[in-house]
Structures are given as C-alpha cells and as structure tokens.
Design a protein around this motif. Structure first.
Motif, mmCIF file in Angstrom:
data_model
loop_
_atom_site.group_PDB
_atom_site.id
_atom_site.type_symbol
_atom_site.label_atom_id
_atom_site.label_comp_id
_atom_site.label_asym_id
_atom_site.label_seq_id
_atom_site.Cartn_x
_atom_site.Cartn_y
_atom_site.Cartn_z
ATOM 1 N N VAL A 18 4.770 25.617 13.673
ATOM 2 C CA VAL A 18 4.178 24.694 12.715
ATOM 3 C C VAL A 18 5.034 24.703 11.459
ATOM 4 N N PHE A 19 5.294 23.480 10.932
ATOM 5 C CA PHE A 19 6.105 23.376 9.722
ATOM 6 C C PHE A 19 5.301 23.885 8.536
ATOM 7 N N ASP A 20 5.843 24.783 7.773
ATOM 8 C CA ASP A 20 5.163 25.376 6.619
ATOM 9 C C ASP A 20 5.492 24.563 5.369
ATOM 10 N N TRP A 21 4.528 23.755 4.927
ATOM 11 C CA TRP A 21 4.706 22.890 3.768
ATOM 12 C C TRP A 21 4.594 23.645 2.452
ATOM 13 N N GLN A 22 4.121 24.859 2.465
ATOM 14 C CA GLN A 22 3.884 25.594 1.232
ATOM 15 C C GLN A 22 5.152 25.849 0.427
#
Length: 168
Positions: A18-22
């Motif tokens: 999952v791409f970590d947008w944080q």
C-alpha cells in the motif's frame, strides 16, 4: 506443485504493498509555509512602500478650502479630517493609513481638477476611509496569504474589491 492446486489456507494472502501517503504531509506543510511566508513578505513590502510614499508625500499646496474638507468630513461622517497629500509616486488617488487617515493624489492633480471634480474624488476616497477599507484590504491580504491554496479566496477577494469600489 502449482498454486492453483493448493487448497486454500486458513490465512488470507498478504495484501499488495500500500502506498504510504503520510510522507507527503511534511512536504505539503513545508510548501504551504514557504508560499505563505513569501506572500506575507509581499504584504510587508507593499506596506513599507506605501509608508515611504506617505512619509515623502507633500501636503497639497494650495490646500483646498478648509470649508470643502470640513464638508467632506461631515458628509462621510469621519471623526477627523484626512490629511490631503500629493505624490509623484501614485498614479491615481488612494486612501491610506493604518494609524492615520491620508488621501494621496498624484502630484498636480488638485490644480488641474475643477472644484466639483476635486470634491467628487475626495468624497470617494474619504468614503473608503470612513468604511476603513484601507484596513480591511490589509486584513484581506493577510488572510489570502494564509489561504493562498484555496481557489475561492481569489474569487472572494476580487468580488470584495469590486464591491468596495461600487459602494462609493
């Protein structure tokens, strides 16, 4: 053995990465802060320039009659009569002053305008002073500096500027 031939296990397969947008939050915050600081700097520079223009402006000479200025003061309900200044550094009349009330006109305007034209111009600018538009503009620009990323800020600013002039 092939994967299709294996019976389903008690566990679900691991989800794909999952791409970590944080990690974008600090970049977005830093970008906002840089642009806001640049805009605040622009507001500060504009206010400093205006202050310099007011400081170097000359009182209008000869001053229109005190009766004319008092009539304007009563008409727009100002507590005190604004200081009428002229400067070669302004292209059009304007109301200014955070601490005082000034009407700045381009150099030589008062001698070129008829008394009726001068009265109209001074009443218009005095109306801005009476409504404290010159202070509202500064507040408006400071808020726009904070909310620079929102497209409605530009539309609201344009509408407020137009309304300020139409009210006069």
């Amino acid at each position: 053995e092939s994967a299709a031939a294996q019976p389903p296990g008690p566990f679900l397969p691991a989800p794909a990465a999952v791409f970590d947008w944080q990690f974008l939050a600090p970049i977005a915050l830093a970008s906002w802060a840089v642009v806001a600081a640049l805009r605040f700097g622009g507001v500060a520079i504009s206010l400093a320039r205006l202050r310099k223009i007011v400081r170097h402006a000359r009182p209008v000479d000869p001053l229109p009659s005190n009766a004319l200025l008092e009539r304007i003061q009563r008409r727009v309900e100002l507590r005190q009569s604004p200081k009428l200044l002229e400067s070669a550094d302004v292209a059009a009349p304007l109301a200014a002053g955070i601490l005082g009330n000034y009407i700045l006109v381009p150099a030589g305007w008062t001698s070129r305008l008829s008394r009726t034209e001068l009265y109209s111009v001074l009443c218009h600018e005095a109306a801005h002073l009476a409504r404290r538009d010159h202070r509202v503009v500064v507040l408006q620009e400071l808020l726009a500096s904070l909310l620079w990323f929102h497209p409605l800020v530009y539309l609201v600013n344009r509408a407020l500027t137009r309304a300020r002039e139409e009210i006069c």
